[in-house]
Design an enzyme around this catalytic site. Structure first.
Site, short mmCIF file in Angstrom:
data_model
loop_
_atom_site.label_atom_id
_atom_site.label_comp_id
_atom_site.label_asym_id
_atom_site.label_seq_id
_atom_site.Cartn_x
_atom_site.Cartn_y
_atom_site.Cartn_z
CG ASP A 76 -1.81 1.17 1.35
OD1 ASP A 76 -1.64 2.15 0.59
OD2 ASP A 76 -2.71 1.14 2.22
CB VAL A 77 1.92 3.60 -2.67
CG1 VAL A 77 2.40 2.50 -3.62
CG2 VAL A 77 0.57 4.17 -3.13
CE1 TYR A 169 -6.06 9.73 -11.46
CE2 TYR A 169 -6.72 10.90 -13.46
CZ TYR A 169 -6.08 9.85 -12.85
OH TYR A 169 -5.45 8.90 -13.62
#
Length: 261
Positions: A76-77, A169
């Site tokens: 999980d970054v 985003y």
């Protein structure tokens, strides 16, 4: 007119190199990149936050290319300890690090006026902060081992152009572009190149599920070829950036689309 591209066989462009690829489970750009890297002769360490899908992807790739050239490790970054474990494993268990593809990202659609802090932070933490964490870990590895290499980040044309409902985003992907340019200047000291790809519309099953038919038609109509890209077409550009054919290219964001500033 048929604008569909033909799949190009591998040419050994990454033979003997070890690559870490994030968000590489499933049928998207990460998975396509892992396959293309294997076709080009690389060893790959794939990671993803989805453990089950990651295991399935490793099994499928190992069955096709051999277990000695593909391994996986959940990551999980958004978790620094998991990022460090991923890059430590690349060196200690897989012979070193030559290429890093930072593919992990999270999207979503929400009007800015209605967007909560949680939604904003979640997208930024995976897409921008995650790329930062992995880039930092990669550069430390290259510096400490004295090994030269390549980092390729996955950005988006949305980092350049406006699209309603995509403020979080777009901000994250624009940040990835800026991070790429700044990291490239610092990484040159270690003989490391840092570039990014900026796809527009690469179709895969998950995107179909979260995007309306109307929006897909609208986005497709903006493309010069009048069609979406296949994930492997984005992966081809990543292969180029990872290979010696781009030996003097760093700090660049390559638009895999007709859309650019």
């Amino acid at each position: 007119m048929n604008n569909r591209a033909q799949y190009v066989p591998g040419h050994g462009l990454l033979k003997g190199r070890t690559a870490v690829i994030t968000a590489a489970a499933g049928a998207g750009i990460g998975g396509a990149t892992a396959r293309r890297f294997l076709e080009e002769g690389a060893r790959v360490l794939i990671s993803d936050a989805h453990t089950r899908r990651l295991g399935e992807s490793e099994e499928a790739l190992a069955g096709e290319f051999g277990g000695g050239r593909v391994a996986s490790l959940p990551c999980d970054v958004t978790d620094e300890s998991q990022v460090l474990a991923l890059f430590e494993a690349a060196v200690s268990e897989h012979g070193g690090l030559d290429v890093v593809v930072n593919n992990a990202g999270l999207g979503g659609t929400a009007a800015l006026v209605d967007m909560g802090d949680e939604a904003w932070h979640k997208v930024l933490d995976v897409t921008l902060n995650g790329t930062f964490r992995c880039t930092r870990a990669a550069l430390r590895s290259f510096r400490d081992t004295g090994r030269t290499g390549v980092i390729v980040n996955n950005s988006s044309v949305v980092g350049w152009r406006a699209q309603a409902g995509q403020a979080h985003y777009a901000a994250a992907k624009a940040g990835v572009m800026a991070l790429t340019r700044c990291a490239a200047i610092e990484a040159a000291e270690y003989g490391v190149r840092v570039n990014a790809v900026a796809p527009s519309l690469a179709m895969h099953p998950h995107l179909v599920k979260v995007t309306s038919d109307e929006l897909l038609r609208e986005l497709t109509a903006k493309e010069a070829f009048g069609r979406y890209a296949e994930p492997w077409e984005i992966a081809n550009t990543i292969v180029f950036l990872a290979s010696d054919y781009s030996s003097y290219l760093t700090g660049e964001v390559v638009s895999v689309s007709s859309q650019h500033p």
